[in-house]
Design a protein around this motif. Structure first.
Motif, short mmCIF file in Angstrom:
data_model
loop_
_atom_site.label_atom_id
_atom_site.label_comp_id
_atom_site.label_asym_id
_atom_site.label_seq_id
_atom_site.Cartn_x
_atom_site.Cartn_y
_atom_site.Cartn_z
N PHE A 299 24.04 45.75 19.57
CA PHE A 299 23.34 46.74 20.51
C PHE A 299 24.54 47.30 21.24
CE2 PHE A 299 19.09 46.32 19.53
CZ PHE A 299 18.56 45.03 19.74
N VAL A 300 24.21 48.42 21.86
CA VAL A 300 25.00 48.94 22.86
C VAL A 300 24.88 48.48 24.22
CG1 VAL A 300 25.04 51.34 21.78
CG2 VAL A 300 23.40 50.87 23.34
N ASP A 301 25.74 48.66 25.34
CA ASP A 301 25.37 47.97 26.44
C ASP A 301 23.92 48.14 27.21
OD1 ASP A 301 28.10 47.02 26.38
OD2 ASP A 301 28.85 48.63 27.42
N PHE A 302 23.58 49.08 26.94
CA PHE A 302 22.17 49.47 27.47
C PHE A 302 21.00 49.64 26.39
CE2 PHE A 302 18.75 52.37 29.02
CZ PHE A 302 18.35 51.59 30.17
N TRP A 303 20.06 49.08 26.54
CA TRP A 303 18.84 49.61 25.79
C TRP A 303 17.51 49.12 26.47
CZ3 TRP A 303 16.34 44.88 22.81
CH2 TRP A 303 16.62 43.91 23.48
N ASN A 304 16.49 49.84 26.08
CA ASN A 304 15.56 50.06 26.70
C ASN A 304 14.17 49.28 26.03
OD1 ASN A 304 13.30 50.70 28.82
ND2 ASN A 304 13.39 52.86 27.80
N VAL A 305 13.36 48.44 26.67
CA VAL A 305 12.17 47.83 26.23
C VAL A 305 11.11 48.33 26.99
CG1 VAL A 305 11.14 45.45 25.93
CG2 VAL A 305 13.53 45.79 25.52
N VAL A 306 10.03 48.63 26.31
CA VAL A 306 8.68 49.19 27.04
C VAL A 306 7.61 48.55 26.42
CG1 VAL A 306 7.33 51.27 27.33
CG2 VAL A 306 9.62 51.33 27.72
N ALA A 307 6.66 48.14 27.19
CA ALA A 307 5.33 47.55 26.61
C ALA A 307 4.24 48.74 26.39
CB ALA A 307 4.71 46.42 27.48
N ALA A 308 3.79 48.97 25.24
CA ALA A 308 2.94 49.98 24.78
C ALA A 308 1.63 49.53 24.58
CB ALA A 308 3.41 50.86 23.75
N PRO A 309 0.60 49.48 25.71
CA PRO A 309 -0.83 48.85 25.60
C PRO A 309 -1.59 49.91 24.69
CG PRO A 309 -0.35 49.89 27.63
CD PRO A 309 1.04 50.15 26.93
N SER A 310 -2.39 49.32 23.81
CA SER A 310 -3.55 49.80 23.10
C SER A 310 -4.95 49.35 23.97
CB SER A 310 -3.51 49.67 21.56
OG SER A 310 -4.07 48.30 21.59
N ASP A 311 -5.92 49.85 23.28
CA ASP A 311 -7.11 49.21 24.09
C ASP A 311 -7.39 48.05 24.04
OD1 ASP A 311 -7.83 51.93 24.21
OD2 ASP A 311 -8.85 52.26 22.48
N VAL A 312 -6.66 47.13 23.12
CA VAL A 312 -7.05 45.63 23.04
C VAL A 312 -5.83 45.11 22.88
CG1 VAL A 312 -9.44 45.82 21.94
CG2 VAL A 312 -7.40 45.83 20.59
N ASP A 313 -4.51 45.67 22.60
CA ASP A 313 -3.40 44.76 22.62
C ASP A 313 -2.25 45.53 23.00
OD1 ASP A 313 -1.90 42.51 21.70
OD2 ASP A 313 -2.82 42.37 19.85
N VAL A 314 -0.87 44.90 22.91
CA VAL A 314 0.19 45.28 23.51
C VAL A 314 1.34 45.42 22.26
CG1 VAL A 314 1.98 45.33 25.26
CG2 VAL A 314 -0.22 44.93 26.01
N GLN A 315 1.85 46.55 22.07
CA GLN A 315 3.02 46.62 21.34
C GLN A 315 4.13 46.91 22.09
OE1 GLN A 315 2.71 46.53 17.31
NE2 GLN A 315 0.77 45.76 18.37
N VAL A 316 5.43 46.25 21.67
CA VAL A 316 6.73 46.38 22.46
C VAL A 316 7.59 47.48 21.54
CG1 VAL A 316 8.64 45.57 23.24
CG2 VAL A 316 6.34 44.15 23.39
#
Length: 373
Positions: A299-316
């Motif tokens: 990985f590079v020094d900076f990377w981005n993590v975002v939780a992407a919710p759906s109607d019933v669950d969450v993907q990252v």
């Protein structure tokens, strides 16, 4: 003959009620626009406001990604279809360029508010489905806190923070409300404490905007709430957590994703009792760091993590310098996409073909023209 033709069903073998209210509303906007070219009857049916509202209600709310387009300064806006279990589905919904540095600021009912970073900070509003675009004048130098429909009037409004220096007032800055299409200056509603809201994203839930505010060097946090009908602020309880958090709506509940300081795991909380302000821990997603490094390099020094919710669950979604990775709730790496400069966001787009009267009233309004590419 003419009467017989006009009485012919839209789709042979199906009652018009089923076609208009059950089949067509499930189609994406581009397919509806194609349907209008079939014949006058199809055009009338798919242009009626009641149908357009029903169509918008059936559209999925998909997480948005943005990035620099390939022609220079502009922006590409894409959606991530989290409903696909076997591959990462990215769809371009709009490309704007190349004379401005655009930033995505808000999304509401299929409308996007963009910041324009040139000589000074300005704003514009667009509808990717109808390819309408208009600058929002009178807002230079302000910071956008959120966008919402004002239910008593049917207007769309922006909640802003403006410093006293910009407004040439004495004392502290304050919150302001701007009605899109009104032509009036933003209205001062006070609340100088709202300055803290410019550092986090708002989530519209149950007719109110919500922000998760974390106390520095502490696990304590609070939720600021803006009632969009009364247009006033209040506070709500937040779970005691460490790490950076974002609010979202999932399965009719207010949710909170907490990313730990090392960005190696994501905790998901839900407010099961909104009136009682009772939070419940739902799950923890451990990111497969070792597997990702083996497949995609260090990985590079900076990377981005975002939780992407759906109607019933969450993907990252994990964003490195060149890769966008999808991780499911079990911590399994399920898909990847190679592209530089593509950034996941906490915002979601629910596309709409509903027309709005404020667009043509704005100076600089265009449809299906530059800055759309």
């Amino acid at each position: 003959m003419a009467e017989a033709a006009s009485a012919a069903p839209l789709l042979r073998g199906f009652p018009d009620e089923v076609v208009i209210w059950e089949i067509l509303p499930r189609l994406p906007p581009k397919s509806i626009l194609r349907c209008r070219a079939v014949c006058p009857a199809w055009r009338r049916a798919t242009s009626a406001r009641d149908f357009l509202l029903a169509h918008h209600a059936r559209q999925p709310a998909l997480p948005i990604l943005d990035g620099l387009n390939t022609v220079g300064k502009g922006i590409d806006i894409l959606t991530f279809d989290h409903r696909s279990a076997d591959q990462l589905q990215l769809q371009s919904v709009a490309r704007l360029g190349a004379n401005h540095h655009f930033g995505l600021e808000a999304s509401c009912d299929g409308l996007l508010v963009l910041s324009i970073h040139d000589m000074s900070l300005g704003f514009a509003i667009c509808n990717p489905a109808t390819r309408q675009y208009a600058p929002l004048h009178l807002l230079y130098g302000s910071r956008l806190l959120g966008m919402y429909p004002h239910s008593p009037t049917g207007e769309y409004r922006l909640l802003l923070y403006l410093s006293s220096k910009i407004m040439h007032d004495e004392g502290e800055g304050a919150s302001y409300i701007f009605t899109i299409g009104s032509g009036h200056q933003p209205r001062n509603i006070g609340c100088p404490d709202a300055k803290a809201l410019i550092f986090t994203l708002s989530t519209l839930f149950r007719g109110s905007l919500h922000w998760h505010l974390k106390q520095q060097e502490s696990a304590s946090s609070r939720i600021m709430v803006f009632d969009t009908t009364a247009e006033s602020f209040r506070q709500m309880r937040a779970p005691v957590v460490r790490g950076f958090g974002n609010l979202f709506e999932m399965d009719g509940m207010l949710g909170l994703s907490i990313i730990n300081d090392e960005q190696t795991s994501v905790d998901i909380w839900v407010m099961q009792d909104y009136e009682g302000q009772v939070w419940t821990f739902k799950s923890r997603v451990e990111l497969p760091i070792a597997e990702i490094r083996v497949q995609f390099g260090k990985f590079v020094d900076f990377w981005n993590v975002v939780a992407a919710p759906s109607d019933v669950d969450v993907q990252v979604l994990v964003k490195t310098d060149e890769w966008l990775l999808q991780v499911d709730t079990d911590g399994k790496l399920v898909a990847s996409f190679h592209r530089r400069g593509l950034n996941p966001t906490q915002r979601r787009l629910k596309q709409s073909l509903v027309s709005h009267t404020f667009f043509p009233t704005q100076e600089g309004y265009v449809v299906n023209a530059s800055p759309f590419i």
